[in-house]
Enzyme design. Structure first.
Site, mmCIF file in Angstrom:
data_model
loop_
_atom_site.group_PDB
_atom_site.id
_atom_site.type_symbol
_atom_site.label_atom_id
_atom_site.label_comp_id
_atom_site.label_asym_id
_atom_site.label_seq_id
_atom_site.Cartn_x
_atom_site.Cartn_y
_atom_site.Cartn_z
ATOM 1 N N ASN A 210 0.348 -1.459 -0.391
ATOM 2 C CA ASN A 210 -0.121 0.034 0.287
ATOM 3 C C ASN A 210 0.703 1.117 0.109
ATOM 4 O O ASN A 210 1.785 1.394 0.385
ATOM 5 C CB ASN A 210 -0.988 -0.109 1.540
ATOM 6 C CG ASN A 210 -0.431 0.133 2.780
ATOM 7 O OD1 ASN A 210 0.508 0.816 3.111
ATOM 8 N ND2 ASN A 210 -0.564 -1.093 3.464
ATOM 9 N N PHE A 323 -4.636 3.029 14.833
ATOM 10 C CA PHE A 323 -4.818 3.991 13.399
ATOM 11 C C PHE A 323 -5.701 3.557 13.026
ATOM 12 O O PHE A 323 -5.978 2.218 11.850
ATOM 13 C CB PHE A 323 -3.971 4.282 12.927
ATOM 14 C CG PHE A 323 -2.809 4.777 13.577
ATOM 15 C CD1 PHE A 323 -2.697 6.340 12.805
ATOM 16 C CD2 PHE A 323 -2.489 5.381 14.561
ATOM 17 C CE1 PHE A 323 -2.018 6.905 12.991
ATOM 18 C CE2 PHE A 323 -2.063 6.045 15.363
ATOM 19 C CZ PHE A 323 -1.721 7.427 14.498
ATOM 20 N N LYS A 341 -11.639 -3.862 19.030
ATOM 21 C CA LYS A 341 -10.977 -4.281 18.999
ATOM 22 C C LYS A 341 -10.116 -3.717 20.317
ATOM 23 O O LYS A 341 -8.958 -4.468 20.753
ATOM 24 C CB LYS A 341 -10.015 -3.876 18.068
ATOM 25 C CG LYS A 341 -10.345 -3.278 16.882
ATOM 26 C CD LYS A 341 -9.553 -4.854 15.714
ATOM 27 C CE LYS A 341 -10.009 -4.785 14.323
ATOM 28 N NZ LYS A 341 -9.506 -4.468 13.523
#
Length: 402
Positions: A210, A323, A341
């Protein structure tokens, strides 16, 4: 804290020079030894005599005006200083320093300096946010320079916004904190930061990846080290150097990053996952280069480990920060990620917003915390964002330890 400290104040041209006069007076009152270098532009606003009277030292202006024939002035001043402060720091001097230009007394002295150098910018709000200026900020930060962030308010040009030279009292507080070792708020704390992209191999010459540059993670790692932390930077492949005082652990794939973080996790105090980890990897990795052929080719993918999720399951005392790089529905996705999470904070940004995408020197983020608070931050350099994130992380750590 400043008694007997040698402070070299470099004053460049801008209406905020009048604050530098007050700063000289207040620094001297704290017991600091202050010497001043002025640029020619600064003298358009205030005379050298003002600084001479308040500092009780000669004021330096011309590189070739040697006041003591036994010394080379710009080298002697660079060696003398415990701290060098440029206030106000104009876009001009920032650009010179970022590009190694030495064409006057200030820039020449700074190239010879080995002591810490701080810049206190002061300029028009649009100048401050110009991409070239932001790039120069980032370059200087990587060189080891630090910044006293300007405040927001009414500017001399008539605009209202960010660009005012910070008040002298606050600058002095920052300097005092710097010389006070007890202000290393993360001293003896272990901080893990992940950064950059991962690469998932297809064959010996191809991989999936990416656009992550690693700049945000590296800025956080550097800022954490400056606060006294023991920093482990787990980084995918990037083209930037690791900050000084940071232990770099290089990885490539998502699996390697997972294993590296897990090996450091149990005794960590803060974990900040800025890395853009691949969500999928090729199900089959070819030993030899896949040759092109007629017709379509299909690549079968499978999920990689969700590192943040796995850390959340194992979390005990750690402050866990993730993030979220999104393109829409920022609030929904960030809050959902925070809960799913088991993170303590999610730092989210819209990567399609100008100044907030991959590879930029700036960012626009929002901090989402487990207590429900949401903090929207304006456009900032990534190093300024790093400072805000670590301040929030330290507060969360203190709450965890109560």
């Amino acid at each position: 804290m400043l008694n007997g400290k040698n402070i070299l104040l470099c004053v460049t041209g801008g209406i905020a020079v009048y604050k530098a006069v007050a700063l000289t007076s207040k620094l001297t009152q704290t017991g600091a030894n202050v010497k001043v270098i002025m640029s020619e532009s600064a003298m358009q606003f205030v005379t050298p005599l003002s600084f001479q009277a308040l500092s009780r030292n000669d004021v330096y202006i011309d590189t070739f005006d040697e006041k003591d024939s036994k010394k080379i002035a710009h080298i002697d001043l660079a060696d003398w200083a415990d701290l060098i402060l440029i206030a106000p720091a104009t876009a001009n001097i920032i650009g010179k320093l970022a590009n190694g230009i030495a064409d006057d007394m200030i820039s020449t002295t700074l190239l010879a300096a080995t002591s810490p150098v701080w810049l206190a910018p002061a300029m028009n709000v649009h100048m401050y946010s110009h991409p070239a200026v932001m790039k120069n900020f980032d370059t200087l930060y990587q060189f080891g320079y630090r910044f006293v962030e300007p405040s927001e308010g009414y500017l001399a040009c008539g605009y209202v916004g960010k660009g005012r030279l910070e008040e002298p009292e606050k600058i002095i507080n920052h300097i005092a904190d710097f010389f006070d070792g007890s202000k290393k708020v993360l001293k003896n704390k272990k901080v893990i930061v992940t950064a950059g992209p991962t690469r998932e191999k297809i064959d010996p010459v191809r991989y999936l990846t990416n656009h992550s540059s690693g700049k945000m993670g590296y800025a956080i790692a550097e800022e954490a080290a400056s606060l006294g932390a023991d920093v482990r930077l787990v980084s995918g492949p990037v083209s930037i150097d690791a900050p000084a005082g940071v232990q770099l652990i290089k990885v490539e794939s998502a699996e390697e990053m997972y294993q590296a973080v897990l090996s450091q996790y149990d005794d960590a105090d803060i974990v900040i996952k800025t890395a853009a980890v691949a969500d999928y990897k090729p199900k089959k990795v070819y030993k030899h280069k896949v040759k092109k052929k007629s017709g379509e080719e299909y690549l079968e993918l499978e999920r990689t480990k969700d590192i943040l999720f796995e850390l959340g399951k194992r979390k005990n005392k750690q402050v866990l920060i993730g993030f979220a790089a999104e393109t829409e529905k920022l609030d929904d996705y960030a809050i959902g990620k925070l809960e799913k999470k088991n993170a303590d904070m999610i730092v989210a940004n819209n990567v399609t917003a100008e100044g907030a995408g991959f590879g930029t020197d700036t960012n626009i983020v929002t901090l989402y915390k487990r207590n429900g608070s949401i903090d929207h931050l304006p456009l900032m350099s990534k190093h300024e964002v790093a400072a805000k994130i670590l301040d929030a992380a330290n507060r969360l750590l203190k709450d965890e330890q109560k």
